[in-house]
Motif scaffolding. Structure first.
Motif, PDB file in Angstrom:
ATOM      1  N   ALA A  28       0.832  -1.205   0.000  1.00 48.04           N
ATOM      2  CA  ALA A  28       0.000   0.000   0.000  1.00 48.04           C
ATOM      3  C   ALA A  28       0.864   1.251   0.000  1.00 48.04           C
ATOM      4  O   ALA A  28       0.530   2.252  -0.655  1.00 48.04           O
ATOM      5  CB  ALA A  28      -0.928  -0.010   1.213  1.00 48.04           C
ATOM      6  N   ILE A  29       1.980   1.202   0.730  1.00 51.86           N
ATOM      7  CA  ILE A  29       2.921   2.333   0.744  1.00 51.86           C
ATOM      8  C   ILE A  29       3.464   2.572  -0.663  1.00 51.86           C
ATOM      9  O   ILE A  29       3.457   3.698  -1.181  1.00 51.86           O
ATOM     10  CB  ILE A  29       4.089   2.047   1.704  1.00 51.86           C
ATOM     11  N   LEU A  30       3.925   1.510  -1.296  1.00 53.42           N
ATOM     12  CA  LEU A  30       4.528   1.641  -2.628  1.00 53.42           C
ATOM     13  C   LEU A  30       3.500   2.097  -3.664  1.00 53.42           C
ATOM     14  O   LEU A  30       3.819   2.916  -4.533  1.00 53.42           O
ATOM     15  CB  LEU A  30       5.152   0.310  -3.048  1.00 53.42           C
ATOM     16  N   ASP A  31       2.275   1.593  -3.564  1.00 51.36           N
ATOM     17  CA  ASP A  31       1.232   2.005  -4.512  1.00 51.36           C
ATOM     18  C   ASP A  31       0.960   3.498  -4.392  1.00 51.36           C
ATOM     19  O   ASP A  31       0.827   4.212  -5.400  1.00 51.36           O
ATOM     20  CB  ASP A  31      -0.057   1.219  -4.259  1.00 51.36           C
ATOM     21  N   GLN A  32       0.856   3.989  -3.166  1.00 52.16           N
ATOM     22  CA  GLN A  32       0.580   5.412  -2.970  1.00 52.16           C
ATOM     23  C   GLN A  32       1.739   6.280  -3.480  1.00 52.16           C
ATOM     24  O   GLN A  32       1.519   7.303  -4.132  1.00 52.16           O
ATOM     25  CB  GLN A  32       0.319   5.717  -1.488  1.00 52.16           C
ATOM     26  N   VAL A  33       2.963   5.857  -3.195  1.00 52.07           N
ATOM     27  CA  VAL A  33       4.127   6.617  -3.651  1.00 52.07           C
ATOM     28  C   VAL A  33       4.172   6.668  -5.173  1.00 52.07           C
ATOM     29  O   VAL A  33       4.426   7.724  -5.775  1.00 52.07           O
ATOM     30  CB  VAL A  33       5.423   5.995  -3.087  1.00 52.07           C
ATOM     31  N   ARG A  34       3.909   5.536  -5.809  1.00 53.24           N
ATOM     32  CA  ARG A  34       3.942   5.512  -7.281  1.00 53.24           C
ATOM     33  C   ARG A  34       2.858   6.413  -7.876  1.00 53.24           C
ATOM     34  O   ARG A  34       3.076   7.037  -8.926  1.00 53.24           O
ATOM     35  CB  ARG A  34       3.804   4.076  -7.779  1.00 53.24           C
ATOM     36  N   ARG A  35       1.718   6.482  -7.220  1.00 55.51           N
ATOM     37  CA  ARG A  35       0.667   7.383  -7.704  1.00 55.51           C
ATOM     38  C   ARG A  35       1.104   8.845  -7.584  1.00 55.51           C
ATOM     39  O   ARG A  35       0.827   9.658  -8.467  1.00 55.51           O
ATOM     40  CB  ARG A  35      -0.632   7.165  -6.915  1.00 55.51           C
ATOM     41  N   LEU A  36       1.783   9.168  -6.511  1.00 56.76           N
ATOM     42  CA  LEU A  36       2.197  10.549  -6.287  1.00 56.76           C
ATOM     43  C   LEU A  36       3.264  11.011  -7.289  1.00 56.76           C
ATOM     44  O   LEU A  36       3.311  12.188  -7.640  1.00 56.76           O
ATOM     45  CB  LEU A  36       2.715  10.719  -4.854  1.00 56.76           C
ATOM     46  N   ILE A  37       4.120  10.093  -7.727  1.00 51.73           N
ATOM     47  CA  ILE A  37       5.170  10.502  -8.667  1.00 51.73           C
ATOM     48  C   ILE A  37       4.810  10.186 -10.119  1.00 51.73           C
ATOM     49  O   ILE A  37       5.626  10.403 -11.030  1.00 51.73           O
ATOM     50  CB  ILE A  37       6.532   9.845  -8.316  1.00 51.73           C
ATOM     51  N   LYS A  38       3.603   9.693 -10.334  1.00 50.53           N
ATOM     52  CA  LYS A  38       3.186   9.377 -11.694  1.00 50.53           C
ATOM     53  C   LYS A  38       3.240  10.634 -12.564  1.00 50.53           C
ATOM     54  O   LYS A  38       2.747  11.696 -12.198  1.00 50.53           O
ATOM     55  CB  LYS A  38       1.771   8.809 -11.690  1.00 50.53           C
ATOM     56  N   GLY A  39       3.858  10.494 -13.720  1.00 48.51           N
ATOM     57  CA  GLY A  39       3.994  11.620 -14.635  1.00 48.51           C
ATOM     58  C   GLY A  39       5.226  12.464 -14.395  1.00 48.51           C
ATOM     59  O   GLY A  39       5.559  13.316 -15.231  1.00 48.51           O
TER      60      GLY A  39
END
Length: 571
Positions: free
Chosen positions: A443-454
């Motif tokens: 869940a931590i990694l999913d949220q981080v990846r969403r935040l840096i997407k793009g």
């Protein structure tokens, strides 16, 4: 005197230089060469050897990691155990320079009970000497306070643990199981599992576990005795801990200029720090005490994150005290007074600037952010120096875009932590996450990846600690600690409770819990949380706290080990 032909002189000089080169090279390549060997106190009589005296001598052994050089500490303890006739062994590690563990043992009766292990790490985080009031490796005792890097984390604990073995041997404790001391290397990191650079405790369990004798119980760093107005608030015994997850981020496109990369780094770091939402557990009776800042309460109840490395500089589990940037603003001379006034309104508290150079169409500024230094597991409410600096850079960038600052362009020449961990400056930063046992790593990694997407940012996992459940507190060892609490606080009306919080830090304890051992993080050191400088400047504990911790440890160990217990009547 007859002169040698010049050709012989040349040959001789070449031979001399070549003979000297290996020694010079080996000296230069060995970072432990300058670290002095530790000296034991002159006092040999255990009945008069003060715990603080032994601690001061141990602190003087510089085991800053990196490079560690824990072999120096291992030899210090080997001399100590040899002095008192205790069997011990130094176990060299296959990485780094002069890195080693040490194990010592006092044997109990052949009762069949598995040993109890007293676990401590011998490495410490680096210290910025210029920020200390005393040299950090002097072990100076001033006005009843012992100063030095590692006093609290965790050389005080290693010291009173070693004293327990010496007293058990000298006083001939009749114990129902073996008492083992294990001092380890590289608990503080850095780690490189690909090259085999791991925690000394983990290495020990994987490669020399048989010498430990399969302990049933382990006592190590963790909970302590926080005080308020000089009175103990509670005894903390940590049966579990958070897991550390370090993520390192770097700017991807190679075709960008260094200035563009640094600005992207500042934006990405601030976005992650400000927008990431970790799991927060509801308040419970366990967290009934909080300091005015609320920092400890927040950390106790949540998955935390801290910006530790900025610009490729810093140590992964430490929040630095300062961070610096050099910025060029494209601006007209007539506007510079207004620019400086606007900057002062933009910058967060703790950040200041000075003009370094002025030219016709630009001005060069030096920015410095100062914040609370400390352990990454307890991030300050303002985020620390790295966060303050990235806020400053991003605020200036936005103000230029919105035409609120009389400047046409911003160029970032330098943006980095200020740390003894110099490294090579680059567009890279790291976040240190501390996961609650109930928090999902994915869940931590999913949220981080969403935040840096793009964003043109690459993500790499650089530390991923073991997540384990908590140890049971329904044990004879926990009962012995409870008995010590009653012994040292006989008045029930003023007795601090024994509580079992999850430790905010990540330690070597997880490796032992993973193997089914019962592990308690308990260091009976009385300390006001406002004076807790673990990983910070002027780390210290009081002489009284050191003596109290030694006395408490001796009491509960004797009770747990059956020392002085009357033999059971024969049936």
């Amino acid at each position: 005197m007859q002169r040698l032909p010049w050709i012989f002189v040349v040959i001789f000089m070449q031979f001399f230089v070549l003979q000297r080169l290996p020694l010079a090279a080996s000296t230069a390549e060995n970072p432990c060469h300058h670290v002095q060997e530790g000296l034991l106190p002159d006092e040999e009589d255990l009945s008069t050897l003060r715990p603080e005296t032994l601690l001061a001598s141990y602190v003087a052994v510089n085991t800053s990691n990196p490079p560690g050089c824990e072999g120096k500490a291992a030899r210090f303890w080997k001399k100590f155990f040899d002095r008192y006739g205790i069997e011990s062994e130094i176990i060299p590690l296959p990485f780094g320079h002069d890195r080693a563990n040490i194990i010592a043992r006092v044997r109990g009766s052949k009762s069949g009970l598995r040993p109890i292990l007293l676990l401590n790490h011998m490495d410490v985080v680096p210290a910025e000497s210029s920020r200390w009031t005393v040299p950090p490796f002097s072990g100076e005792i001033r006005n009843g306070i012992i100063f030095g890097r590692g006093t609290f984390d965790m050389k005080a604990t290693g010291t009173y643990q070693a004293l327990m073995l010496a007293r058990a041997k000298a006083q001939k404790w009749e114990m129902n199981r073996d008492l083992i001391f294990l001092g380890t290397s590289n608990e503080e990191g850095p780690f490189d599992p690909v090259r085999g650079v791991i925690s000394g405790a983990e290495w020990m369990l994987k490669n020399r576990g048989e010498v430990l004798g399969n302990p049933e119980f382990v006592v190590t760093e963790g909970g302590y005795i926080p005080t308020a107005s000089g009175r103990p608030v509670r005894w903390e015994v940590s049966p579990g801990e958070k897991a550390r997850l370090e993520l390192t981020f770097s700017v991807k496109p190679a075709n960008l200029s260094d200035a563009e990369k640094l600005l992207i780094m500042a934006r990405a770091a601030l976005k992650l720090v400000s927008e990431f939402k970790g799991k927060v557990e509801p308040a419970s009776e366990m967290v009934h005490w909080k300091e005015p800042t609320g920092k400890i309460e927040r950390a106790n109840r949540s998955t935390t994150h801290a910006l530790t490395i900025l610009g490729g500089v810093g140590k992964g589990n430490t929040i630095p005290a300062t961070a610096e940037a050099e910025v060029v603003l494209q601006t007209e001379p007539k506007s510079r007074g207004n620019v400086e006034r606007t900057l002062r309104t933009l910058l967060p508290e703790g950040t200041r600037f000075e003009v370094v150079n002025q030219e016709k169409d630009r001005v060069v500024l030096h920015f410095k952010s100062s914040g609370e230094a400390g352990h990454a597991s307890l991030p300050p409410l303002d985020g620390g120096a790295n966060v303050l600096l990235t806020k400053s850079i991003v605020a200036i960038d936005i103000a230029i875009q919105q035409k609120k600052l009389a400047a046409k362009a911003l160029t970032v020449r330098r943006l980095a932590s200020v740390s003894d961990e110099h490294g090579r400056e680059r567009a890279e930063f790291a976040l240190d996450f501390r996961l609650l046992p109930s928090e999902s790593r994915d869940a931590i990694l999913d949220q981080v990846r969403r935040l840096i997407k793009g964003l043109p940012i690459a993500l790499k996992i650089t530390d991923d600690a073991v997540q384990t459940g908590a140890s049971s507190t329904n044990t004879a060892l926990f009962a012995a600690i409870n008995s010590a609490n009653k012994k040292f606080h006989p008045d029930p009306g003023n007795r601090p409770p024994v509580e079992t919080p999850i430790l905010n830090s990540t330690t070597d304890a997880a490796y032992f819990r993973q193997r089914g051992m019962i592990v308690y993080g308990f260091e009976p050191i009385m300390l006001d949380p406002h004076d807790e400088h673990s990983h910070g400047d002027n780390e210290q504990i009081s002489v009284g706290a050191m003596r109290f911790a030694t006395d408490v440890t001796e009491f509960y160990l004797k009770q747990f080990l059956g020392v002085g217990a009357k033999p059971s009547p024969k049936m």
